[in-house]
Structures are given as C-alpha cells and as structure tokens.
Design an enzyme around this catalytic site. Structure first.
Site, mmCIF file in Angstrom:
data_model
loop_
_atom_site.group_PDB
_atom_site.id
_atom_site.type_symbol
_atom_site.label_atom_id
_atom_site.label_comp_id
_atom_site.label_asym_id
_atom_site.label_seq_id
_atom_site.Cartn_x
_atom_site.Cartn_y
_atom_site.Cartn_z
ATOM 1 N N ASP A 84 -2.104 -3.262 7.554
ATOM 2 C CA ASP A 84 -3.095 -4.560 8.490
ATOM 3 C C ASP A 84 -3.333 -5.715 7.653
ATOM 4 O O ASP A 84 -3.535 -7.113 8.542
ATOM 5 C CB ASP A 84 -4.656 -3.826 7.968
ATOM 6 C CG ASP A 84 -4.850 -2.752 8.780
ATOM 7 O OD1 ASP A 84 -4.109 -1.914 9.675
ATOM 8 O OD2 ASP A 84 -5.999 -2.042 9.067
ATOM 9 N N CYS B 143 1.612 -1.221 0.202
ATOM 10 C CA CYS B 143 0.153 0.044 -0.126
ATOM 11 C C CYS B 143 0.499 1.275 -0.434
ATOM 12 O O CYS B 143 0.560 1.976 -1.075
ATOM 13 C CB CYS B 143 -0.857 0.186 1.713
ATOM 14 S SG CYS B 143 -1.728 -1.997 1.247
ATOM 15 N N CYS C 61 -2.122 2.548 3.616
ATOM 16 C CA CYS C 61 -2.747 1.488 4.012
ATOM 17 C C CYS C 61 -3.882 2.421 5.107
ATOM 18 O O CYS C 61 -4.073 3.116 4.987
ATOM 19 C CB CYS C 61 -1.858 0.747 4.891
ATOM 20 S SG CYS C 61 -2.491 -0.856 5.664
ATOM 21 N N ASP C 62 -4.770 1.183 5.765
ATOM 22 C CA ASP C 62 -5.277 2.020 5.907
ATOM 23 C C ASP C 62 -5.896 2.644 7.905
ATOM 24 O O ASP C 62 -6.962 3.484 7.504
ATOM 25 C CB ASP C 62 -6.631 1.102 7.132
ATOM 26 C CG ASP C 62 -6.802 -0.344 6.114
ATOM 27 O OD1 ASP C 62 -6.805 -0.670 4.464
ATOM 28 O OD2 ASP C 62 -7.170 -1.442 6.905
ATOM 29 N N LYS C 63 -5.221 2.718 8.619
ATOM 30 C CA LYS C 63 -4.756 3.905 9.686
ATOM 31 C C LYS C 63 -4.374 4.870 9.459
ATOM 32 O O LYS C 63 -4.055 6.036 9.796
ATOM 33 C CB LYS C 63 -3.901 3.167 10.948
ATOM 34 C CG LYS C 63 -5.480 2.079 11.090
ATOM 35 C CD LYS C 63 -5.946 2.064 11.352
ATOM 36 C CE LYS C 63 -7.228 0.431 11.520
ATOM 37 N NZ LYS C 63 -6.522 -0.592 10.495
ATOM 38 N N SER D 81 -12.192 -6.030 9.477
ATOM 39 C CA SER D 81 -11.553 -5.784 7.612
ATOM 40 C C SER D 81 -12.292 -4.839 6.971
ATOM 41 O O SER D 81 -13.868 -5.724 7.512
ATOM 42 C CB SER D 81 -10.764 -6.324 7.664
ATOM 43 O OG SER D 81 -10.627 -6.438 6.406
ATOM 44 N N GLU E 191 -8.575 -6.908 14.104
ATOM 45 C CA GLU E 191 -9.449 -6.539 13.250
ATOM 46 C C GLU E 191 -9.950 -8.068 13.242
ATOM 47 O O GLU E 191 -8.457 -8.806 13.652
ATOM 48 C CB GLU E 191 -9.399 -6.165 12.260
ATOM 49 C CG GLU E 191 -8.980 -4.479 11.536
ATOM 50 C CD GLU E 191 -8.823 -3.910 10.314
ATOM 51 O OE1 GLU E 191 -8.047 -4.863 9.511
ATOM 52 O OE2 GLU E 191 -8.910 -2.919 10.175
ATOM 53 N N CYS F 237 -4.682 -2.088 -1.056
ATOM 54 C CA CYS F 237 -6.245 -3.342 -1.128
ATOM 55 C C CYS F 237 -8.014 -2.846 -2.206
ATOM 56 O O CYS F 237 -7.882 -1.869 -1.986
ATOM 57 C CB CYS F 237 -6.987 -4.152 -0.149
ATOM 58 S SG CYS F 237 -5.571 -4.768 0.881
#
Length: 583
Positions: free
Chosen positions: A80, A48, A121-123, A494, A468, A193
């Site tokens: 993640d 990511c 990435c996510d966070k 997730s 998650e 993702c």
C-alpha cells in the site's frame, strides 16, 4: 476428524500423486501424516513482507514437530505504501480478494487438512483470514510483525511522517535536505508500518477475534520472538488438526466480532478495519452491520495513545505487554466476551488469566507493569508511561471508528476520530473526480481553510478499488491545514491518515449516490457527535441534478480490475465480490 489429504495420497490410484511428492523429497512416513498448508505473502514488493519466507520456515518446523507434514506456498501482496498516490493503489483492495481466492484454490486443489497463514501488508491480513473462514479447516493466523520506528533527532518516525513531510516541503516549511533526512531515516528494517495503521490494526484484531495466538500481534518483525511466534503458530495449527478439531467457524461468532470491534475502537484503529470485518463476517454468515459497529463503539473507551492520532508506535505497546494487556484491561472492565473460543483451544478469559493487570506509570516512571509479555529487554515501559489508559480515564469516552449517515451518505460513511479535536465541520465543497486532480490542487496551495475536499468516482466500482488517499491527506496535514479543512470521499483512507477525513461514502458516485451530485460551493456539514453527514442542498435541486447526471465510462474494461468492478458490492457491506448467479 476429516483428513482431506488422504484423497490425494492413499490407494493404488494415487501412486502418480505420491511419486510427485517424492520428487520433492517427501517419504512414505511424511505422506502418512496429515498435510498442513503454510501460506505466506512474502515478496520483494514491500518491507512488510520481505522476511515472511523465513518465518514460514519456522512455522513449518512447528507443524512438523507437532506431528503433521507442512506444505509451503505463497500468494501475492500489494504494498500500500508504494502503490499510494497513483494508479497502482486501485489494485490494493482488489488484492484482498485475489489473496483469499488464491489461498482457497491452493488448499482445495491439494486437499490440505489445515492452514497456517502468515501475512504482513494491509490487505494480506484480512485476505488470509477470509480464506481461513471460507475454507473452515483448522487454521491459525500469524502476523509478520511491525517495523521498528525510525529515529531522527530523537524523534520516532513512521512512513506517514515521510508523506506529511512532502506536504511540508510543498508549503516551504522544510528544505529538500530535511525531506531527504526524513526519507532516509523513517523505515530502518523489515516489517509493517509502525503506528496503529491498517496492518497493526488487523493484527490486533486477529488476537481479539481469536484467530491468532495471544501475544502474536506486537513483537517486531525481526528477532527471536517473532520467529518463536511463527514456530508456535505452526505447532498450534497442527494441534488443532490432530487434537481438538476447532475450526474458524467455531471461533468466528457474532460475539467474537464484537470483541474485534471493541479492539478496533480501544486502540484507535484504522477505518479499514470496519471494511475488513464486514468482509470477514460475510465469509461465515454473521450478519454484521454498521449498527453493530455503532452499538459497540458507544460503550468502548479509547485507551491506547497510538499514532497517527496519538504519540506511540506498536513497538512501544509491545514493550509494556502488547495486545494481551489491552485485552485484559477491556475484559476486567466487562467490555469483552470472555467465553469466546480461540485457536489455543481455550476461551478469551482462559487465555488472559495469567496476564497481570496494567498499572499506569506515574510522571516519574514509577509503578511500572511487571508483565510476562514484555518486549525485548523488558525495560521499555518507562519510555511510554501514557500509552495505555484505564477504562475509567480514557483518551476518549467512546470509540473512534464512527459511522456517519445523512443526505450525502444515506447508506453510511466512516471517520476515525482518534487525534481529532473537533467534532463538527461545516464548509464549502471543492469537488474532484479523481484523486490526482485533488492532489495537484493541494500541492499548488489551492485548498484553503473552510474547504471540504470531495473526491469521488474512487469507490469500489468507480475507481475501481477504493483507492486510499494518504498522499493527499498527508499533504494537507503537512501544509498545516489538518484542523482547517475536511475531506469526503467514496474511496478509502490509509490507517495512517489523520484529520477530519470521511471515507467509504455509500452509495458511491459511480452508482449514482448523492456524492455524484455535489457541486463546488455546496455546503457540507459533518457532525461526529450526532453521526451526521449532510449536503445542504434542497431535495428539488438534487432531483434536478440527478436528472442530468450520467454515469461516466468505466476506467477499465478488461482484466482483473474490470472483473472486480463488475462483481463488487457496496463499501457498507465490506466491498466484497459476489458471483453472478443466473437461473
């Protein structure tokens, strides 16, 4: 216009400071211009983020060409996907706070005047936006971009397919060779993702809420369009600083948060979006609550058919016009606040004025949309004729990010209903105090139809960090149990999770919430139409259990996770950390 960087570089007393800048090849001309911090979360921990340093170079050029001096710095980002399913996932949500704190410290220490934030990435997406809101200097966010889908036997793959394949292998449905083929094909290049998981959800929200340039969410991570978007973001940030002076708190109003919640539900986005929007609202003093999420959800149709609950990936949405096309459809239906200000210096309505309405393709691929926001080659609409629906003929009449309350979660819980056909589930509790114990039981085939898997002591304080549960939920789906069991946890899911899975249960087990008192065999009832989650145990019995309950010892007593646990609040308020103020 306040130029904080002058505190660092002007006057005879700042000769040492200028000397240090000149050691980095800056000239007096460079020092005379305002400074724009260009932050990215690039690292080799995850695909990511691995390409973000290259995007930062493009953003810096945009800043410089627009008349300011860019100063690059980086911060952490947890993968993640790689942290999933083991102790490492406890660090994920904590990293959101560390990212926002570290950006704040860098900007304050060096007195930067504006900020470009690049995240993957996510966070790292919400963490970067939280820092922008906290600092309230001219700021523009840009997403690192989505990964391209993997291809295997003509089927598009994402990382979630690999997780679910593990469950299929454990169930004997596929061979080890087939599992390896999926593993080898799923992630072909850099980028986040591919489905409407958390990163793409938050990228979509960044456009809807007004902190990112229109069209910035959907272009792939690698390619000229993503690089051009990074350049344009740098230039736009410098213009905010030098011309308009618009700041994040001019943008982040209650109405803009309502737009973000509308986007979350329209695209069938990750439940993590709820947590992150609550956290972001706290940074600007907007009193966002679960009631606001439900109010907006009930009038928002679910109109994009995106994985994991649907059929398509972000690249498919990009090819027919991306998030501006979704926003245009919502705006035309009266579902967006068009007067909200954005980082372009224009309102949402003004930004979308040139976006042509989407005409869904027929079964033969006819009537394709001619959008100015097409993806590479502009020919992909025929590949995804059903990806975007009309608001009057949606996938679901109401949004998919549902808030539940009841005797099991008095302060609330969340569930994503995208791709979930059932609306009620009643089953017997199977209780686990750690994710690992639940995963082991799933792997050995110990979970059967009718079970409600309860995973507790995984909340913000109890985990700490709200792990998650993708490894466990995907294993259940891979075993064919996705429609036959449910899961309830005070942890998180997730964005790739699908099925009847309830997270963010509050109060969490570690603070004595009702989930701490559930026992094997208790009946749990979940109803998404009535927003209910109950444990069918009498009040007297629950009080008896409460009298015998003892809080377990903390999992960490020093270090970052212990600090987080001591300061973090409820998931129902965004799981944000607050300083302890002593009088």
């Amino acid at each position: 216009m306040s130029i904080s960087s002058r505190n660092v570089v002007e006057g005879t007393a700042r000769a040492p400071h200028r000397a240090m800048y000149k050691a980095m090849s800056l000239t007096d001309e460079d020092l005379a211009r305002p400074f724009v911090g260009v932050c990215h979360t690039g690292n080799e921990a995850t695909p990511c983020n691995i390409h973000l340093p290259q995007l930062a170079l493009k953003a810096k050029q945009g800043v410089a060409d627009a008349g300011a001096t860019p100063r690059e710095f980086s911060t952490i980002a947890v993968s993640d996907g790689i942290a999933m399913g083991h102790e490492g996932m406890k660090s994920s949500l904590v990293s959101r706070e560390v990212i926002s704190d570290s950006i704040e410290l860098m900007v304050r220490a060096h007195q930067y005047d504006a900020l470009v934030g690049i995240a993957g990435c996510d966070k790292s997406l919400p963490g970067t936006m939280m820092a922008m809101a906290r600092l309230d200097i001219p700021s523009v966010f840009v997403y690192g971009g989505t990964i391209m889908p993997g291809m295997l036997d003509g089927r598009e793959l994402t990382i979630v397919d690999v997780y679910e394949a593990v469950g299929s292998y454990d169930a004997g449905s596929i061979s080890l060779e087939q599992l390896k083929d999926i593993e080898n094909a799923a992630c072909p290049n850099a980028g986040s993702c591919g489905g409407m998981f958390t990163a793409n959800t938050m990228a979509s929200i960044s456009e809807a809420i007004g902190l990112a340039l229109p069209g910035s969410a959907s272009p792939p991570a690698e390619g000229a369009r993503r690089e051009a978007m990074a350049y344009d973001t740098g230039a736009a940030c410098a213009r905010l600083l030098l011309e308009t002076g618009i700041r994040p708190r001019d943008i982040l109003t209650l109405e803009s948060f309502e737009n973000a919640i509308t986007m979350l539900n329209a695209v069938g986005g990750s439940t993590n979006g709820i947590l992150h929007l609550l956290a972001l609202s706290r940074e600007v003093g907007v009193d966002l609550t679960y009631e606001d999420f439900e109010r907006i959800r009930k009038k928002t149709p679910h109109i994009t058919d995106m994985k994991p609950g649907g059929s398509y990936v972000m690249n498919s949405l990009d090819r027919i016009g991306g998030i501006p096309l979704v926003m245009k459809k919502l705006l035309d239906a009266g579902l967006l606040n068009g007067d909200c200000m954005t980082v372009t210096g224009k309102t949402v309505s003004q930004n979308l004025a040139s976006v042509a309405p989407y005409v869904p393709a027929g079964p033969d691929g006819s009537k394709l949309q001619e959008s100015g926001h097409r993806g590479d080659g502009g020919a992909g609409a025929a590949e995804a004729p059903g990806i975007l629906r009309d608001t009057d003929s949606p996938i679901h009449r109401t949004g998919t990010a549902v808030i539940l309350r009841g005797t099991l979660a008095p302060d609330g819980a969340v569930i994503k209903t995208a791709g979930v056909e059932m609306t009620t589930f009643e089953g017997r509790a199977r209780v686990f105090d750690r994710e690992e114990a639940a995963f082991e039981e799933v792997s050995r085939g110990g979970i059967v139809p009718g079970d409600v898997v309860v995973i507790r002591y995984e909340g913000p304080k109890g985990g700490p960090g709200m792990r998650e549960m993708l490894a466990t939920t995907a294993a259940l789906v891979g075993q064919g149990l996705g429609r036959q069991v449910a899961m309830v946890t005070d942890g998180r899911f997730s964005g790739g999770t699908r099925g009847f899975m309830v997270g963010h249960v509050a109060p969490e087990a570690y603070v004595g919430g009702p989930i701490a008192l559930v026992r094997d065999g208790d009946t749990i009832v979940i109803d998404t139409e009535s927003n209910l989650i109950d444990v069918r145990v009498s009040e007297g019995e629950m009080e008896s259990r409460r009298a015998g309950w003892q809080r377990p010892p903390p999992n960490y007593t020093h270090g970052a996770l212990a600090k987080f646990a001591s300061l973090v609040g409820s998931a129902a308020e965004g799981a944000v950390t607050r300083p302890v103020v002593r009088q």
